[in-house]
Write a protein that holds these residues in place. Structure first.
Motif, PDB file in Angstrom:
ATOM      1  N   LEU A 115      -0.375   5.095   0.532  1.00 13.80           N
ATOM      2  CA  LEU A 115       0.187   5.832   1.672  1.00 13.80           C
ATOM      3  C   LEU A 115       0.670   7.209   1.235  1.00 13.80           C
ATOM      4  N   SER A 168      -6.115   8.220  10.165  1.00 20.54           N
ATOM      5  CA  SER A 168      -4.827   7.713   9.688  1.00 20.54           C
ATOM      6  C   SER A 168      -3.990   8.815   9.060  1.00 20.54           C
ATOM      7  N   CYS A 180       6.764   0.736   4.871  1.00 18.29           N
ATOM      8  CA  CYS A 180       5.339   0.436   4.735  1.00 18.29           C
ATOM      9  C   CYS A 180       5.146  -1.075   4.738  1.00 18.29           C
ATOM     10  N   THR A 224      -5.007   2.910   8.085  1.00 18.80           N
ATOM     11  CA  THR A 224      -5.566   2.437   6.828  1.00 18.80           C
ATOM     12  C   THR A 224      -5.452   3.564   5.822  1.00 18.80           C
ATOM     13  N   ALA A 225      -5.022   3.227   4.614  1.00 16.53           N
ATOM     14  CA  ALA A 225      -4.941   4.222   3.550  1.00 16.53           C
ATOM     15  C   ALA A 225      -6.118   4.087   2.596  1.00 16.53           C
ATOM     16  N   ARG A 252       2.192  -4.196   5.133  1.00 21.50           N
ATOM     17  CA  ARG A 252       0.800  -4.617   5.235  1.00 21.50           C
ATOM     18  C   ARG A 252       0.630  -5.463   6.493  1.00 21.50           C
ATOM     19  N   GLY A 277       0.802  -1.222   0.000  1.00 18.53           N
ATOM     20  CA  GLY A 277       0.000   0.000   0.000  1.00 18.53           C
ATOM     21  C   GLY A 277       0.831   1.266   0.000  1.00 18.53           C
ATOM     22  N   THR A 283      -0.253  -0.990   7.492  1.00 16.61           N
ATOM     23  CA  THR A 283      -1.433  -0.607   6.712  1.00 16.61           C
ATOM     24  C   THR A 283      -2.507  -1.691   6.712  1.00 16.61           C
ATOM     25  N   HIS A 284      -3.655  -1.344   6.130  1.00 13.34           N
ATOM     26  CA  HIS A 284      -4.802  -2.243   5.966  1.00 13.34           C
ATOM     27  C   HIS A 284      -5.390  -2.661   7.323  1.00 13.34           C
ATOM     28  N   HIS A 306      -9.871   6.485   8.019  1.00 11.28           N
ATOM     29  CA  HIS A 306      -9.022   7.009   6.959  1.00 11.28           C
ATOM     30  C   HIS A 306      -8.511   8.398   7.340  1.00 11.28           C
TER      31      HIS A 306
END
Length: 262
Positions: A24, A183, A103, A170-171, A105, A20, A136-137, A180
Motif C-alpha cells: 500500500l 486503486s 489496512c 488492490t495494491a 485484507r 499488504g 486490499t486484495h 492497480h
C-alpha cells in the motif's frame, strides 16, 4: 499562498501482517520504496517511516505493525513499550498525526481487527484524528471493487467500527493493471481528502500520552501482570531515558488510573 501547503502531512498506517501495508505504501508512492517481504518477524508497534509526494503535497507515512492476536502476552507488551515510546516521540517531533489509515485484507471482520482499531483510534489518538480504511486484495472482486464495502459496511457499524472514509483497492498489479492504477487514484484521493484540514493540531504527544497509552494497552494483556520492574530498564536501554525519568514513567504506568478507561 497558505504556508501549511508546504508542510508535510503525517499518516499512521497500521494493520496486521499480510494485510499488504508495504504494498500500500508503494501504491501511494507510485514506486517501490517499502520492502514487501513477508519473511521478517515484526513486533507490535514497530514502525518505519517513508516520505511520499503526490498532488503537490508531501506526506510522512508511518508504516506501523499492529496486533496479530486480539490480546497481548507479556513479552509482546514489553516490546511494545519501547516501540510506542519511539513512535510517539517521533510523531510529536514531526508535528502530530493528520490521519490514521487502517489496512485490512479483504475478509471477515475479526476480534483482532477490532483490537487494532481500538489500539490506534482510541488508545493512541484518543479519537481526535480522522481514521479511514483501505480494503486490499480486491483484484478478483466481481464487478466494481467498491461493491465489497457496500455489502459489508453495515457489518462494521454493527460492531461499532466506524471510519470517516474507505478505499476498496488492490495494491498488486498482477493480471489487472487497470485495477492497480485505479486503486492508486482512489487511495491518493482518500489520503488527500482527509489530511486537508490540519487535524494533527488536536493530537498531543508527550509522556502523558505514552503513559495513558501503555495503561490502556494493559487492558489487552493475557493474564494478570502487575510488575513494573521490566519497564524502567527497557526505557533506559532502548529509549535512552535517564534512570530517574524511566522509573517515574514506569511508576505512572503501574499506578495511575486512566480516566474514562473501560
Amino acid at each position: 499562498m497558505d504556508a501549511s501547503r508546504n508542510k508535510h502531512r503525517n499518516v499512521v498506517l497500521f494493520g496486521q501482517g499480510a494485510a499488504g501495508k508495504s504494498s500500500l505504501v508503494n501504491l501511494i508512492a507510485g514506486e517501490n520504496i517499502a520492502e514487501t517481504s513477508s519473511d521478517v518477524t515484526h513486533c507490535t508497534l514497530q514502525w518505519q517511516s517513508y516520505s511520499v509526494k503526490f498532488g503537490g503535497d508531501s506526506y510522512n507515512v508511518f508504516d506501523t505493525v499492529g496486533l496479530e492476536e486480539p490480546q497481548l502476552g507479556i513479552p509482546q507488551y514489553l516490546h511494545a513499550i519501547e516501540n510506542a515510546y519511539s513512535l510517539i516521540q517521533n510523531l510529536e517531533k514531526q508535528g502530530g498525526i493528520d490521519l490514521l489509515l487502517f489496512c485490512m485484507r479483504v475478509g471477515r471482520l475479526t476480534a483482532t481487527h477490532r483490537s487494532n482499531y481500538r489500539l490506534f483510534n482510541e488508545f493512541l489518538c484518543e479519537k481526535k484524528v480522522p481514521i479511514v480504511i483501505a480494503i486490499t486484495h480486491l483484484e478478483n472482486e466481481p464487478g466494481e471493487m467498491d461493491a465489497w464495502w457496500e455489502r459489508n459496511e453495515a457489518t462494521f457499524h454493527r460492531q461499532e467500527f466506524y471510519v470517516a472514509g474507505h478505499a476498496c483497492i488492490t495494491a498488486i498489479k498482477g493480471n489487472r493493471p487497470d485495477r492497480h492504477e485505479q486503486s492508486r487514484t482512489t487511495i491518493r484521493k482518500l489520503v488527500k481528502e482527509f489530511t486537508a484540514d490540519g487535524q494533527k493540531r488536536a493530537w498531543k504527544g508527550g509522556d502523558g500520552l505514552f503513559v495513558s497509552f501503555m495503561q490502556k494497552l494493559k487492558g489487552l494483556l493475557v493474564g494478570n501482570w502487575r510488575s513494573k520492574k521490566d519497564i524502567a530498564p527497557r526505557l533506559i536501554k532502548r529509549c535512552g531515558l535517564s534512570p530517574d525519568v524511566a522509573k517515574k514513567l514506569a511508576d505512572r504506568i503501574k499506578k495511575d488510573v486512566v480516566e474514562g478507561a473501560t
